[in-house]
Design a protein around this motif. Structure first.
Motif, PDB file in Angstrom:
ATOM      1  N   GLN A 366       0.930  -1.147   0.062  1.00 34.18           N
ATOM      2  CA  GLN A 366      -0.129  -0.022  -0.174  1.00 34.18           C
ATOM      3  C   GLN A 366       0.781   1.344  -0.081  1.00 34.18           C
ATOM      4  O   GLN A 366       0.629   2.271  -0.558  1.00 34.18           O
ATOM      5  CB  GLN A 366      -0.898   0.044   1.270  1.00 34.18           C
ATOM      6  N   LEU A 367       1.849   1.108   0.584  1.00 35.31           N
ATOM      7  CA  LEU A 367       2.847   2.466   0.726  1.00 35.31           C
ATOM      8  C   LEU A 367       3.503   2.597  -0.770  1.00 35.31           C
ATOM      9  O   LEU A 367       3.626   3.867  -1.107  1.00 35.31           O
ATOM     10  CB  LEU A 367       3.886   2.068   1.901  1.00 35.31           C
ATOM     11  N   PHE A 368       3.771   1.492  -1.479  1.00 40.80           N
ATOM     12  CA  PHE A 368       4.451   1.763  -2.674  1.00 40.80           C
ATOM     13  C   PHE A 368       3.277   2.274  -3.561  1.00 40.80           C
ATOM     14  O   PHE A 368       3.635   3.124  -4.339  1.00 40.80           O
ATOM     15  CB  PHE A 368       4.893   0.454  -3.026  1.00 40.80           C
ATOM     16  N   ASN A 369       2.229   1.695  -3.518  1.00 38.10           N
ATOM     17  CA  ASN A 369       1.104   2.385  -4.475  1.00 38.10           C
ATOM     18  C   ASN A 369       0.868   3.636  -4.130  1.00 38.10           C
ATOM     19  O   ASN A 369       0.474   4.480  -5.100  1.00 38.10           O
ATOM     20  CB  ASN A 369      -0.452   1.454  -4.141  1.00 38.10           C
ATOM     21  N   ILE A 370       0.797   4.119  -2.837  1.00 41.10           N
ATOM     22  CA  ILE A 370       0.504   5.596  -2.828  1.00 41.10           C
ATOM     23  C   ILE A 370       1.671   6.469  -3.029  1.00 41.10           C
ATOM     24  O   ILE A 370       1.351   7.540  -3.701  1.00 41.10           O
ATOM     25  CB  ILE A 370       0.422   6.058  -0.998  1.00 41.10           C
ATOM     26  N   CYS A 371       3.020   5.959  -3.035  1.00 48.36           N
ATOM     27  CA  CYS A 371       4.149   6.605  -3.459  1.00 48.36           C
ATOM     28  C   CYS A 371       4.136   6.756  -5.123  1.00 48.36           C
ATOM     29  O   CYS A 371       4.489   7.843  -5.561  1.00 48.36           O
ATOM     30  CB  CYS A 371       5.486   6.011  -2.953  1.00 48.36           C
ATOM     31  N   TYR A 372       3.732   5.736  -5.656  1.00 44.18           N
ATOM     32  CA  TYR A 372       3.567   5.733  -6.966  1.00 44.18           C
ATOM     33  C   TYR A 372       2.363   6.801  -7.504  1.00 44.18           C
ATOM     34  O   TYR A 372       2.695   7.598  -8.413  1.00 44.18           O
ATOM     35  CB  TYR A 372       2.993   4.382  -7.770  1.00 44.18           C
ATOM     36  N   LYS A 373       1.392   6.929  -6.783  1.00 45.70           N
ATOM     37  CA  LYS A 373       0.457   7.831  -7.036  1.00 45.70           C
ATOM     38  C   LYS A 373       0.795   9.383  -6.640  1.00 45.70           C
ATOM     39  O   LYS A 373       0.554  10.218  -7.893  1.00 45.70           O
ATOM     40  CB  LYS A 373      -0.923   7.413  -6.311  1.00 45.70           C
ATOM     41  N   LEU A 374       1.354   9.605  -5.696  1.00 40.61           N
ATOM     42  CA  LEU A 374       1.678  10.856  -5.321  1.00 40.61           C
ATOM     43  C   LEU A 374       3.351  11.353  -6.064  1.00 40.61           C
ATOM     44  O   LEU A 374       3.635  12.568  -6.352  1.00 40.61           O
ATOM     45  CB  LEU A 374       1.939  11.067  -3.821  1.00 40.61           C
ATOM     46  N   ASN A 375       3.739  10.325  -6.476  1.00 40.13           N
ATOM     47  CA  ASN A 375       5.378  10.570  -7.064  1.00 40.13           C
ATOM     48  C   ASN A 375       6.203  11.653  -6.408  1.00 40.13           C
ATOM     49  O   ASN A 375       6.657  12.276  -6.982  1.00 40.13           O
ATOM     50  CB  ASN A 375       5.043  11.113  -8.784  1.00 40.13           C
ATOM     51  N   ARG A 376       6.282  11.347  -5.158  1.00 41.73           N
ATOM     52  CA  ARG A 376       7.209  12.024  -4.417  1.00 41.73           C
ATOM     53  C   ARG A 376       7.556  11.305  -3.075  1.00 41.73           C
ATOM     54  O   ARG A 376       7.105  10.349  -2.715  1.00 41.73           O
ATOM     55  CB  ARG A 376       6.675  13.317  -4.002  1.00 41.73           C
ATOM     56  N   PRO A 377       8.596  11.470  -2.418  1.00 45.76           N
ATOM     57  CA  PRO A 377       9.158  10.823  -1.356  1.00 45.76           C
ATOM     58  C   PRO A 377       8.343  10.840  -0.145  1.00 45.76           C
ATOM     59  O   PRO A 377       7.730  12.085  -0.076  1.00 45.76           O
ATOM     60  CB  PRO A 377      10.553  11.525  -0.981  1.00 45.76           C
ATOM     61  N   LEU A 378       8.267   9.969   0.803  1.00 42.94           N
ATOM     62  CA  LEU A 378       7.279   9.838   1.904  1.00 42.94           C
ATOM     63  C   LEU A 378       7.850   9.506   2.853  1.00 42.94           C
ATOM     64  O   LEU A 378       8.963   8.402   2.849  1.00 42.94           O
ATOM     65  CB  LEU A 378       5.880   8.990   1.444  1.00 42.94           C
ATOM     66  N   TRP A 380       7.325   7.749   6.766  1.00 42.05           N
ATOM     67  CA  TRP A 380       6.244   6.971   7.272  1.00 42.05           C
ATOM     68  C   TRP A 380       6.592   6.473   8.534  1.00 42.05           C
ATOM     69  O   TRP A 380       7.527   5.984   9.043  1.00 42.05           O
ATOM     70  CB  TRP A 380       5.968   5.497   6.421  1.00 42.05           C
ATOM     71  N   ASP A 381       5.286   6.504   9.541  1.00 45.23           N
ATOM     72  CA  ASP A 381       5.613   5.988  10.989  1.00 45.23           C
ATOM     73  C   ASP A 381       4.901   4.813  11.093  1.00 45.23           C
ATOM     74  O   ASP A 381       3.660   4.594  11.062  1.00 45.23           O
ATOM     75  CB  ASP A 381       5.038   6.969  12.075  1.00 45.23           C
ATOM     76  N   PRO A 382       5.526   3.519  10.947  1.00 46.48           N
ATOM     77  CA  PRO A 382       5.104   2.254  11.088  1.00 46.48           C
ATOM     78  C   PRO A 382       4.415   1.952  12.433  1.00 46.48           C
ATOM     79  O   PRO A 382       3.492   0.865  12.443  1.00 46.48           O
ATOM     80  CB  PRO A 382       6.243   1.250  10.586  1.00 46.48           C
ATOM     81  N   ASP A 383       4.785   2.463  13.464  1.00 43.55           N
ATOM     82  CA  ASP A 383       4.140   2.020  14.919  1.00 43.55           C
ATOM     83  C   ASP A 383       2.812   2.669  15.004  1.00 43.55           C
ATOM     84  O   ASP A 383       1.958   2.398  15.781  1.00 43.55           O
ATOM     85  CB  ASP A 383       4.969   2.535  16.056  1.00 43.55           C
ATOM     86  N   ASN A 384       2.601   4.136  14.455  1.00 45.58           N
ATOM     87  CA  ASN A 384       1.494   4.795  14.624  1.00 45.58           C
ATOM     88  C   ASN A 384       0.804   4.830  13.317  1.00 45.58           C
ATOM     89  O   ASN A 384      -0.649   5.480  13.233  1.00 45.58           O
ATOM     90  CB  ASN A 384       1.813   6.213  14.993  1.00 45.58           C
ATOM     91  N   THR A 385       0.796   4.208  12.402  1.00 48.73           N
ATOM     92  CA  THR A 385       0.028   4.151  11.138  1.00 48.73           C
ATOM     93  C   THR A 385      -0.016   5.503  10.433  1.00 48.73           C
ATOM     94  O   THR A 385      -1.443   5.939  10.342  1.00 48.73           O
ATOM     95  CB  THR A 385      -1.066   3.415  11.199  1.00 48.73           C
ATOM     96  N   CYS A 386       0.786   6.310  10.357  1.00 48.21           N
ATOM     97  CA  CYS A 386       0.743   7.494   9.655  1.00 48.21           C
ATOM     98  C   CYS A 386       1.813   8.012   9.012  1.00 48.21           C
ATOM     99  O   CYS A 386       2.972   7.620   9.345  1.00 48.21           O
ATOM    100  CB  CYS A 386       0.337   8.791  10.869  1.00 48.21           C
ATOM    101  N   PHE A 387       1.733   8.818   8.017  1.00 43.41           N
ATOM    102  CA  PHE A 387       2.746   9.455   7.299  1.00 43.41           C
ATOM    103  C   PHE A 387       3.070  10.897   8.198  1.00 43.41           C
ATOM    104  O   PHE A 387       2.428  11.435   9.076  1.00 43.41           O
ATOM    105  CB  PHE A 387       2.235  10.045   5.970  1.00 43.41           C
ATOM    106  N   ILE A 388       4.574  11.051   8.312  1.00 40.92           N
ATOM    107  CA  ILE A 388       4.807  12.224   9.094  1.00 40.92           C
ATOM    108  C   ILE A 388       4.593  13.662   8.182  1.00 40.92           C
ATOM    109  O   ILE A 388       5.318  13.806   6.911  1.00 40.92           O
ATOM    110  CB  ILE A 388       6.425  11.894   9.443  1.00 40.92           C
ATOM    111  N   ASP A 389       4.039  14.466   8.955  1.00 43.88           N
ATOM    112  CA  ASP A 389       3.841  15.922   8.531  1.00 43.88           C
ATOM    113  C   ASP A 389       3.434  15.574   6.891  1.00 43.88           C
ATOM    114  O   ASP A 389       4.121  16.584   6.051  1.00 43.88           O
ATOM    115  CB  ASP A 389       5.188  16.680   8.432  1.00 43.88           C
ATOM    116  N   ASP A 390       2.407  15.001   6.516  1.00 50.96           N
ATOM    117  CA  ASP A 390       1.946  15.055   5.064  1.00 50.96           C
ATOM    118  C   ASP A 390       0.372  14.678   5.026  1.00 50.96           C
ATOM    119  O   ASP A 390       0.065  13.615   4.978  1.00 50.96           O
ATOM    120  CB  ASP A 390       2.800  13.806   4.513  1.00 50.96           C
TER     121      ASP A 390
END
Length: 409
Positions: A366-378, A380-390
């Motif tokens: 799912q992270l790869f798919n979101i990265c492909y869609k947004l086409n930019r570096p991301l 990720w906080d795997p412990d809290n299930t959220c992107f950081i400042d995004d």
């Protein structure tokens, strides 16, 4: 779990003597031996391509007794019932049109879920809530948020739950001791060849087949007109290509291969902290873990790149561990995923492909798919299930769910 019948259980059993004599394991106690009256009473939910294959495996395993089949397409259920009845030489298998009625049955120990991916989490969580143990096909979840929900459901209701990738151990498991023993030196990166991200689906409406509950097949996904190709479980096409129902072939095979790589690295209980699109750090999209290891989407099958040498799946089979290492394996001497699940159900321990591992692997896809869609570096906080400042990326952690098919733990 106690092995003796109390008075209430005895009376319930006595009153049911006219029913088929396959009492659930929770009534008779989960002993080591498997007698005809001590099977894991099982129901199947979802009987398309993969469900039909899994049904054969369960019917061939003496630990399980399949007593009910459920699919929103009556044709699938009728074919499955015939197979079950032929296997047991009776007419006892029940066709149940709605999974909620399966879960309401008190005699069911185990449910096997082989629906399209967008149904996995909802049915799994509700099965746990109903006191069932769960074998659910991979990829385990549709979204990052669902990964958190499905694990929470298994833990909250204290159920034994396995994700359905047999390949993690049975195809790629031999690589784990080699990698973790240091045979190839310090691992720097891994190339993992799997398919492409999903895409939107546009098909004109076709006549609805008799016996199909199309609204239920769609479930949480947006309403769309029926078409045979949209619903098809064909491994080379069908719903596996479309983003409303799955993570594309990236997730379909990523659930196997990324899972095998993360297991071999000892990273299958966590997730990456950065995801980069192609062109930022080489030609492939890249997931970077906290320890610096890079897992790339591309480059053939599976290739570990260490400081001493490369290690290729199915090419370097003669490579051996340079020292003994303790790696997680199937329990109870099991040699396959289903046997591991049965042993863990009987002994109330977490299986090799516990939902935590399946959800972590699905999250990488799912992270790869979101990265492909947004086409930019991301980040990720795997412990809290959220992107950081995004904020934009965090809106993709979950999806709107069509009523009445929302998920609640």
């Amino acid at each position: 779990m106690k092995n003796r019948l109390n008075r209430r259980q005895f009376l319930a059993v006595s009153a049911a003597v006219s029913a088929p004599l396959f009492l659930p394991g929770r009534v008779l106690g989960l002993d080591k031996g498997v007698s005809p009256n001590n099977k894991l009473v099982t129901a199947f939910i979802g009987l398309g391509n993969r469900g039909s294959e899994n049904l054969g495996a369960f019917l061939g395993n003496q630990e399980f007794q399949v007593v009910a089949v459920c699919d929103c397409y009556d044709k699938h259920s009728r074919v499955a019932k015939e197979r079950v009845d032929n296997r047991y030489n009776n007419k006892d298998c029940k066709i149940i049109s709605k999974y909620e009625d399966v879960l309401a049955r008190g005699d069911i120990d185990v449910v096997e879920i082989s629906t399209p991916d967008h149904w996995h989490t909802k049915i799994s969580v509700e099965a746990c809530k109903a006191g069932k143990d769960v074998y659910c096909e991979k990829p385990l979840t549709l979204t990052l948020a669902e990964g958190k929900q499905i694990v929470a459901g298994a833990r909250k209701y204290d159920r034994v739950c396995t994700s359905g990738s047999q390949r993690v151990m049975e195809d790629y498991g031999y690589m784990a001791p080699v990698v973790q023993s240091g045979t190839i030196g310090e691992v720097k990166e891994v190339l993992v060849g799997v398919g492409s991200p999903p895409k939107p689906c546009y098909f004109p409406e076709e006549p609805l087949p008799e016996g199909l509950d199309w609204d239920r097949w769609l479930g949480q996904a947006p309403w769309a007109p029926y078409s045979e190709e949209r619903m098809s479980g064909n491994y080379g096409g069908g719903w596996r290509r479309f983003e409303d129902y799955c993570g594309g072939f990236l997730a379909d095979w990523g659930a196997h291969k990324f899972g095998g790589v993360m297991y071999a690295l000892g990273l299958d209980d966590t997730g990456p902290t950065e995801i980069l699109p192609p062109g930022v750090d080489g030609q492939f999209a890249t997931a970077i873990f906290k320890n610096g290891i890079k897992m790339r989407h591309g480059g053939g099958d599976i290739t570990f790149i260490g400081t001493e040498r490369e290690y290729k799946h199915n090419v370097d089979r003669d490579l051996k561990p340079i020292k003994t290492v303790d790696v997680r394996r199937y329990s109870g001497g099991a040699t396959n995923l289903l046997a591991d699940f049965a042993y863990c159900v009987r002994n109330r321990i977490r299986p090799f492909q516990d939902f935590e591992y399946g959800a972590r692997t699905a999250a990488v896809c799912q992270l790869f798919n979101i990265c492909y869609k947004l086409n930019r570096p991301l980040k990720w906080d795997p412990d809290n299930t959220c992107f950081i400042d995004d904020e934009q990326a965090n809106r993709m952690v979950s999806r709107p769910q069509r009523s009445p098919y929302g998920i609640e733990v």
